[in-house]
Design an enzyme around this catalytic site. Structure first.
Site, PDB file in Angstrom:
ATOM      1  N   GLU A 177     -11.119  58.272  42.961  1.00 60.66           N
ATOM      2  CA  GLU A 177     -12.299  58.995  42.493  1.00 60.66           C
ATOM      3  C   GLU A 177     -11.869  60.232  41.708  1.00 60.66           C
ATOM      4  OE1 GLU A 177     -15.955  57.948  45.086  1.00 60.66           O
ATOM      5  OE2 GLU A 177     -15.051  59.781  45.823  1.00 60.66           O
ATOM      6  N   GLY A 183     -20.453  62.653  40.311  1.00 60.65           N
ATOM      7  CA  GLY A 183     -21.743  63.322  40.168  1.00 60.65           C
ATOM      8  C   GLY A 183     -21.980  63.935  38.797  1.00 60.65           C
TER       9      GLY A 183
HETATM   10  C1  PEP Z   1     -18.907  59.905  45.627  1.00 59.53           C
HETATM   11  O1  PEP Z   1     -19.532  60.808  46.159  1.00 59.53           O
HETATM   12  O2  PEP Z   1     -17.985  59.354  46.228  1.00 59.53           O
HETATM   13  C2  PEP Z   1     -19.270  59.517  44.263  1.00 59.53           C
HETATM   14  C3  PEP Z   1     -18.548  58.647  43.637  1.00 59.53           C
HETATM   15  O3  PEP Z   1     -20.406  60.110  43.730  1.00 59.53           O
HETATM   16  P1  PEP Z   1     -21.189  59.670  42.386  1.00 59.53           P
HETATM   17  O4  PEP Z   1     -21.281  58.172  42.404  1.00 59.53           O
HETATM   18  O5  PEP Z   1     -22.512  60.343  42.505  1.00 59.53           O
HETATM   19  O6  PEP Z   1     -20.384  60.160  41.236  1.00 59.53           O
END
Ligand code: PEP
Length: 268
Positions: A177, A183
Site C-alpha cells: 500500500e 485515500g
Molecule cells: C486502506 O486503508 O488500506 C486503503 C487502501 O484505503 P483506500 O482504499 O481508501 O485508499
C-alpha cells in the site's frame, strides 16, 4: 495456484448499527461470488455483531489492529486471544497506524509474531511514503519493512488445531500500500504495483524459500475502486486488493470483488 483475496478495511467508520446495515446490504451478493477469498474488517466494537452475521457464509472477518501481548495491564488495548474468538485475520502495520500511532517496524514485527502464535492470520501492510517514492527509495523502504516485519517469523507456524504446524505462506497475506495512494484517489498504476509486489516476493524468497514466496498472496491497496480494480487484478503478480474507502459502499465493494474474481478466473 494462489486464491485471489479481497479485504475491506472500514477504518474508523460505522457505528454498530451502521456496520450491521452495511453487511446486510452486501452479504448475500458477496457470498455468491466464488473463486476469491473475501474478508471484512470493521471496527473492534462491531466484530461480534458482524461475526454472527457472517456465520455460515463464505465471507471471513478481520480486525484492523491488535496489541502484541495476550493479556494484562494494557488499558484500552485488544489482544490476539480476544480477537481469535471472532476473527480469522488481522490487519497489521497499516500506514495510518505507523503514522498516527507511532508504530515502528519492531512493533509491527512483535504483532505479526503474536498474531501467528495465536492463530490469527496477519494482513501485513507495507508501503513507501510520497517523499520516499520521489527520492527513489521505494525498494529500500519495502525491503526494510518486509524484512523487519518478518524477522524471526516462520517458515512454519502452529495450526488452529495446534496438533501440527502449517506453512507461514498459508497464514499470512501481504498488502503493498503506497502511502501516497491511500485515500487520495491517486492509485498506483498496475505495472508500478506489480513491480513492487515482485520485489516483495523476492524479499520473501530470500527469507524463506522460493516456493513459499510463490504461495504467498500479495495484494495491492490504495484508492482501489470498481472502476480501476481490473488494472490490478489483470496483473498475474497481484493477488487481489485491500480496499479502504470503497469498501464502505456495498455496490462498489461487491463490484470490486466480482471483477477481481472474474478477471483472475480468466487469466488463471
Ligand atoms: C486502506 O486503508 O488500506 C486503503 C487502501 O484505503 P483506500 O482504499 O481508501 O485508499
Amino acid at each position: 495456484m494462489r486464491i485471489p483475496f479481497v479485504a475491506g478495511n472500514w477504518k474508523m467508520n460505522t457505528t454498530v448499527a451502521e456496520a450491521e446495515k452495511l453487511v446486510l446490504e452486501m452479504l448475500d451478493r458477496l457470498d455468491r461470488i466464488e473463486g476469491v477469498e473475501k474478508v471484512l474488517c470493521p471496527p473492534f466494537v462491531s466484530l461480534v455483531a458482524v461475526s454472527m452475521m457472517l456465520r455460515g457464509s463464505s465471507v471471513n472477518l478481520g480486525a484492523q489492529n491488535m496489541y502484541f501481548m495476550t493479556e494484562g495491564a494494557y488499558t484500552g488495548e485488544i489482544s490476539p486471544l480476544m480477537l481469535r474468538e471472532s476473527c480469522e485475520f488481522v490487519i497489521l502495520g497499516h500506514s495510518e497506524r505507523r503514522r498516527h500511532f507511532g508504530e515502528t517496524d519492531e512493533i509491527v514485527n512483535r504483532k505479526v509474531k503474536a498474531a501467528l502464535a495465536n492463530n490469527l492470520k496477519p494482513i501485513l501492510c507495507v508501503g513507501e511514503r510520497l517523499e520516499e517514492n520521489e527520492a527513489g527509495k521505494t525498494e529500500e523502504v519495502i525491503n526494510r519493512q518486509v524484512t523487519a516485519a518478518l524477522d524471526g517469523v516462520g517458515p512454519v507456524v502452529p495450526s488452529r488445531s495446534r496438533e501440527q504446524t502449517e506453512r507461514v505462506s498459508e497464514n499470512l497475506v501481504i498488502a503493498y500500500e503506497p502511502v501516497w495512494a491511500i485515500g487520495t484517489g491517486k492509485a498506483a498504476s498496475g505495472e508500478q504495483a506489480a513491480a513492487t509486489i515482485e520485489l516483495i516476493r523476492s524479499v520473501v524468497a530470500k527469507l524463506w524459500d522460493g516456493n513459499m514466496a510463490q504461495e504467498l498472496r500479495i495484494l495491492y491497496g490504495g484508492s482501489v475502486t470498481g472502476a480501476n480494480i481490473a488494472e490490478f487484478a489483470s496483473q498475474p503478480e497481484i493477488d487481489g486488493a485491500l480496499v479502504g474507502g470503497a469498501s464502505l459502499k456495498a455496490e462498489e465493494f461487491v463490484s470490486i470483488v466480482k471483477h477481481a474474481a472474474e478477471i483472475k478466473a480468466r487469466i488463471g
